[in-house]
Design an enzyme around this catalytic site. Structure first.
Site, PDB file in Angstrom:
ATOM      1  N   GLU A 175       3.251   1.512   1.155  1.00 25.95           N
ATOM      2  CA  GLU A 175       4.122   0.213   1.082  1.00 25.95           C
ATOM      3  C   GLU A 175       5.024  -0.058   2.096  1.00 25.95           C
ATOM      4  OE1 GLU A 175       5.992  -2.989  -1.817  1.00 25.95           O
ATOM      5  OE2 GLU A 175       5.819  -0.975  -2.538  1.00 25.95           O
ATOM      6  N   LYS A 212      -0.079  -1.828   0.772  1.00 28.81           N
ATOM      7  CA  LYS A 212       0.653  -2.971   0.312  1.00 28.81           C
ATOM      8  C   LYS A 212       1.604  -3.391   1.175  1.00 28.81           C
ATOM      9  CE  LYS A 212       3.496  -4.488  -3.798  1.00 28.81           C
ATOM     10  NZ  LYS A 212       3.796  -4.238  -5.223  1.00 28.81           N
TER      11      LYS A 212
END
Length: 293
Positions: A175, A212
């Site tokens: 992420e 993400k």
């Protein structure tokens, strides 16, 4: 637990991943939005108790099922908590059919070169070894501007951690968030995409990740990442957008699904009756689900 079944759900499942991983730093704000003020608890233990009650209320809701929610990200402390006599990760998978993930980062370093790197993650091997019933992990960095050196460093660090996670038999969610308020957001996303592709190409066969990412300024920018053979799924963070705006923007990106936190809990309150709470949560779940499919 069947890792093969969970992997199949991550690849083919219809729905989104709920981010229920509020940690020590983000918990007070999350609780305040939920109607629990700092004066309502007198210790860190009581604070975490309140956030666990909120998580349990969400997980127990009728609409929180695998039909629309295919995975859920948890805070490390949550692994020791129980819902109806079962550890939370076990309850998610065994009762709800929802794949559990674990947030493993320990927060962010100070800003440098336009980014915030992850702080060191001490004891990661031990954390992964005792994460019973957990399919994968999530680790977050933040990119504030289109600084090529900073973005390259963020992505390299993320993939170093990802390799340790895959070595432990788990799937990491990488992420590197791009700040939605960045004046150079689109340029940063172009650099980020190139760096991620470079690092994906360096993964060995059998090493798989999920990504993400902030919903990109250019719709479908990350399609090439979603199609990469080392990527199980690309999911989107809400990044401070309202639920409606995040869903509208996500709907423009055909190969991303949601992994929302604040947007999922928008409008929820401890003071609501169960009927009111379930209706508000159900409406959010429906919006996010539709944007993800």
């Amino acid at each position: 637990m069947s890792k093969a079944e969970q992997r199949a759900q991550m690849i083919n499942g219809t729905g989104f991943i709920a981010a229920l991983d509020q940690s020590g730093g983000s918990t007070p704000k999350a609780l305040a939005l939920y109607g629990v003020e700092a004066s309502d608890y007198s210790s860190e233990e009581e604070m975490f108790g309140e956030i666990q009650k909120m998580r349990a209320r969400i997980i127990l809701a009728d609409d929180f099922t695998k039909d629309k929610v295919i995975g859920a990200i948890l805070f490390e402390r949550t692994l020791g908590e129980e819902i109806e006599g079962r550890k939370v990760a076990d309850y998610l998978w065994s009762v709800k059919g929802i794949v559990p993930f674990l947030k493993i980062d320990k927060g962010l370093e100070d800003r440098a070169n336009g980014v915030q790197m992850m702080k060191p993650i001490p004891g990661l091997a031990e954390t992964l070894a005792k994460a019973d019933g957990v399919f994968g992990t999530k680790e977050r960095s933040v990119i504030h501007e289109a600084n090529a050196d900073g973005i390259a460093a963020v992505v390299a660090q993320q993939f170093d951690v990802a390799r340790e996670v895959t070595d432990a038999g788990m799937v990491p969610i990488v992420e590197p968030e791009v700040n939605i308020h960045s004046a150079t957001k689109a340029e940063a996303e172009d650099i980020l995409k190139a760096e991620i592709l470079k690092n994906l190409d360096q993964l060995a066969e059998g090493q798989e990740v999920m990504l993400k990412l902030t919903i990109p300024t250019k719709a479908n920018l990350y399609d090439a990442l979603a199609d990469h053979p080392r990527v199980l799924r690309v999911v989107a963070l809400s990044g401070g957008y309202s639920t409606e705006e995040a869903c509208d923007l996500l709907g423009l990106n055909g190969k991303m699904i949601a992994s929302f936190s604040r947007a999922l809990t928008e409008g929820l309150s401890k003071q609501q009756s169960d009927v009111e709470f379930n209706a508000a949560l159900g409406a959010n779940i429906d919006k996010i689900y539709k944007a993800s499919v």
